[in-house]
Design an enzyme around this catalytic site. Structure first.
Site, short mmCIF file in Angstrom:
data_model
loop_
_atom_site.label_atom_id
_atom_site.label_comp_id
_atom_site.label_asym_id
_atom_site.label_seq_id
_atom_site.Cartn_x
_atom_site.Cartn_y
_atom_site.Cartn_z
N GLY A 29 36.98 65.13 -7.56
CA GLY A 29 35.97 65.18 -6.52
C GLY A 29 35.33 63.86 -6.13
CG ASP A 30 32.77 60.17 -6.69
OD1 ASP A 30 33.22 59.58 -5.69
OD2 ASP A 30 31.75 59.78 -7.29
CG LEU A 31 40.51 60.06 -8.63
CD1 LEU A 31 40.06 60.17 -10.09
CD2 LEU A 31 41.83 60.79 -8.44
#
Length: 269
Positions: free
Chosen positions: A178-180
């Site tokens: 999700g926040d890679l």
């Protein structure tokens, strides 16, 4: 000494001389605690500690490298310190690709997450649904642009209307980081050591790939290890990159306006 530092010292019984600020932490305070017995713990601030802890436990419980949760204390999250060398070699990228494919193989029944979350002050509307284009259009693009100036909102709204024609209605619902980006990936000696700072939900696996390629340039070793991509990936990538670009515009200001403008322009908006 900040209020967060004092709170961590109080919770852990650690002297100030054993607390040091870690690099990064653009959206939260992060400290390293050096305990008398030689162990190290990471203390991180955040408004949704229990949610992040649950995400990390899910990753670890699924066999994905992630720091162990050592404690939750209000707005303070205590985590296992994962040693890393920051060397993103081709071998390390290959390991990242293998583990990311493993992560994306974990299925969900619906798109979204059981609770809402946020990246900094950017709220994430995670209401679960079976309609992926609608989720992406309304709960990622339009929702994130809601606090931006009107010209941005109108352009994003125009692009959002095109999602049903561009995105698959029901792709495999993968567990997403999700926040890679590389700042949330720890590597050591040519292997993935841990994924950190997750903002998990279930969605199209290409979301993680799009963000990773927005801020980093994974070498061929990564792609070979990750495996075959779905047809049309390149056509969808800009739509998926638009969301993290909007988040950065909201959090960090006009510096990211050019990035958002370029992505919107690819859709003629």
């Amino acid at each position: 000494m900040t209020a967060f530092t004092r709170r961590v010292a109080e919770i852990t019984g650690t002297g100030e001389d054993r607390l040091e600020r870690l690099a990064g932490g653009d959206l939260s305070e992060v400290l390293l605690l050096r305990r008398p017995d030689g162990r190290c713990t990471v203390a991180k601030s955040g408004p949704a500690v229990s949610t992040e802890a649950a995400m990390l436990r899910l990753l670890a419980g699924s066999g994905i490298p992630a720091p162990a949760v050592e404690g939750e204390h209000g707005t303070v999250l205590l985590l296992e310190h994962v040693p890393n060398d920051c060397v993103f070699s081709p071998l390390a990228w290959s390991s990242i690709g293998q583990w990311l494919r493993e992560l994306h193989a974990r299925p969900g029944e619906l798109f979204g997450w059981a609770v809402d979350y946020g990246i900094g002050t950017a709220d994430l509307d995670n209401r679960q649904t079976g309609d992926w284009p609608a989720f992406w259009a309304e709960q990622r693009l339009v929702s994130t642009a809601r606090t931006l100036d009107r010209p941005w909102r109108e352009r994003v709204g125009a692009v959002a209307k095109r999602m049903p024609d561009l995105l698959p209605k029901k792709p495999f619902a993968s567990l997403l980081h999700g926040d890679l980006w590389s700042g949330n990936i720890l590597v050591k000696e040519g292997k993935l050591a841990a994924f950190i700072d997750p903002a998990c939900y279930y969605g199209h696996a290409e979301v993680d790939l799009a963000m990773l390629t927005l801020f980093d340039t994974p070498p061929p070793d990564f792609w070979s290890a990750y495996g075959e991509l779905e047809p049309g990936w390149e056509d969808r990538r800009s739509a998926y990159q638009l969301f993290p670009a909007l988040v950065h515009l909201r959090l960090f200001g006009p510096t990211y306006g050019g990035m958002v403008d370029r992505l919107l322009s690819r859709f003629g908006a």
